[in-house]
Design a protein around this motif. Structure first.
Motif, PDB file in Angstrom:
ATOM      1  N   GLN A 143       0.853  -1.188   0.000  1.00 52.48           N
ATOM      2  CA  GLN A 143       0.000   0.000   0.000  1.00 52.48           C
ATOM      3  C   GLN A 143       0.886   1.234   0.000  1.00 52.48           C
ATOM      4  N   LYS A 144       0.635   2.148  -0.926  1.00 47.26           N
ATOM      5  CA  LYS A 144       1.457   3.347  -1.024  1.00 47.26           C
ATOM      6  C   LYS A 144       0.948   4.417  -0.067  1.00 47.26           C
ATOM      7  N   THR A 145       1.867   5.325   0.314  1.00 44.57           N
ATOM      8  CA  THR A 145       1.512   6.400   1.241  1.00 44.57           C
ATOM      9  C   THR A 145       1.821   7.756   0.624  1.00 44.57           C
ATOM     10  N   ALA A 146       0.878   8.698   0.807  1.00 40.26           N
ATOM     11  CA  ALA A 146       1.087  10.075   0.356  1.00 40.26           C
ATOM     12  C   ALA A 146       0.842  11.039   1.513  1.00 40.26           C
TER      13      ALA A 146
ATOM     14  N   HIS B 263       5.686   7.589  -0.654  1.00 41.19           N
ATOM     15  CA  HIS B 263       5.674   7.472  -2.115  1.00 41.19           C
ATOM     16  C   HIS B 263       5.372   8.803  -2.789  1.00 41.19           C
TER      17      HIS B 263
ATOM     18  N   TRP C 270      -4.378   4.212  -1.897  1.00 39.74           N
ATOM     19  CA  TRP C 270      -3.249   4.733  -1.136  1.00 39.74           C
ATOM     20  C   TRP C 270      -3.691   5.102   0.283  1.00 39.74           C
ATOM     21  N   ARG C 271      -2.767   5.083   1.186  1.00 43.58           N
ATOM     22  CA  ARG C 271      -2.980   5.666   2.514  1.00 43.58           C
ATOM     23  C   ARG C 271      -2.572   7.131   2.407  1.00 43.58           C
TER      24      ARG C 271
ATOM     25  N   PHE D 149      -5.973   9.865  -4.528  1.00 49.92           N
ATOM     26  CA  PHE D 149      -5.049   8.832  -4.047  1.00 49.92           C
ATOM     27  C   PHE D 149      -5.814   7.755  -3.259  1.00 49.92           C
ATOM     28  N   ARG D 150      -6.761   8.201  -2.425  1.00 47.19           N
ATOM     29  CA  ARG D 150      -7.535   7.211  -1.639  1.00 47.19           C
ATOM     30  C   ARG D 150      -8.275   6.260  -2.565  1.00 47.19           C
TER      31      ARG D 150
ATOM     32  N   GLU E 268      -1.606  13.029  -9.976  1.00 41.98           N
ATOM     33  CA  GLU E 268      -1.544  11.552  -9.933  1.00 41.98           C
ATOM     34  C   GLU E 268      -0.553  11.040 -10.977  1.00 41.98           C
TER      35      GLU E 268
END
Ligand SMILES: NC(=O)c1ccc[n+]([C@@H]2O[C@H](COP(=O)([O-])OP(=O)(O)OC[C@H]3O[C@@H](n4cnc5c(N)ncnc54)[C@H](O)[C@@H]3O)[C@@H](O)[C@H]2O)c1
Length: 255
Positions: A14-17, A90, A39-40, A34-35, A232
């Motif tokens: 899971q990617k994080t922003a 990320h 993504w988190r 992103f959600r 994005e």
């Protein structure tokens, strides 16, 4: 929600922003984008997310912080770091920005803007992105991550409504983007900027319809979804050879 679960089930990372200024406008659209991709998203803004954001509260991923205050900027990285579980970031989207207005939304210029406003403007629009990007360099590198800075068309041409402090802070941020793209390339971190023209958010001045009619070839405002598309893209593998760029998204206003 189903596709998020699906990804986790497939054992995908899971990617994080981190997205600043996510309570409304462009930042809100970017965070939601992103959600929707699973993504988190850790959000920062001066105000709480309107109406509360159950998902954010549930996962403790929203921080209220005033980025015009230098002492809070200093603490920001330390506050946010424990929220990055695996020390990987990320995407960092430095979106929070503020534009001072005179009476009735009028333009304030380099002579009429008081010094405290200059300082607060630079803290929010320039020093906060600098502090966050430097502060998370290692976490961004761990994820081969990407930074996107929200600049403005006002950073490279005199704008009828944006004041001098705003315009020059955005020009400084564009320059910083190029410098940091160079400095962070050895860390495998890409740093880009986007320069919106007139996007349909609360930051616009009352006379913007005149600009649309006379200066924008596409004859309409941009939407927050269109800006989220570009952010994005820049944070995706599809943009893996793009760094140090400042991409206009302005319906042709600059030409
Ligand atoms: N909308 C446009 O036409 C346009 C054009 C060019 C550039 N931009 C830039 O895009 C970014 C987003 O703008 P928007 O149109 O969504 O504006 P907006 O006013 O709707 O949202 C700004 C966000 O920044 C946050 N913010 C502002 N000051 C802050 C502070 N001191 N501390 C913490 N958070 C703060 C607000 O809480 C809000 O979430 C800004 O950097 C802006 O300068 C917007």
């Amino acid at each position: 929600m189903t596709h998020i679960k699906h990804k986790i089930e497939q054992n995908m990372e899971q990617k994080t922003a981190i997205v600043t200024g996510a309570s409304r406008g462009i930042g809100h659209a970017v965070a939601e984008r992103f959600r929707s991709l699973g993504w988190r998203v850790i959000t920062v803004s001066r105000s709480p997310i309107p109406g509360g954001c159950p998902r954010s509260q549930e996962h403790n991923t929203h921080v209220c912080m005033d980025l015009s205050d230098l002492s809070q900027i200093g603490q920001m990285v330390e506050t946010l770091r424990p929220m990055l579980g695996d020390a990987k970031l990320h995407a960092l989207v430095n979106n929070a920005g503020v534009s001072p207005k005179g009476p009735g939304g009028s333009r304030v210029n380099s002579l009429t803007t008081d010094m405290q406003t200059w300082q607060e403007m630079y803290n929010t629009n320039f020093f906060a992105p600098l502090a966050l990007t430097r502060g998370f360099a290692q976490e961004l590198s761990n994820a081969r991550g990407s930074v996107v800075n929200l600049c403005s068309i006002a950073g490279y041409r005199v704008h009828p409504f944006a004041g001098s402090a705003y315009a020059s802070s955005k020009a400084a941020l564009a320059s910083l983007t190029r410098e940091m793209a160079n400095d962070m390339a050895p860390l495998n971190v890409r740093v880009n900027a986007i320069a919106p023209g007139e996007i349909d958010t609360a930051i616009l001045s009352p006379g913007t319809s005149h600009i649309v009619d006379t200066q924008i070839p596409l004859r309409r405002l941009g939407t927050t979804a269109e800006v989220a598309d570009l952010v994005e893209f820049l944070c995706s593998e599809r943009a893996s050879y793009i760094t140090g760029a400042e991409i206009p998204i302005d319906g042709g206003q600059r030409i």
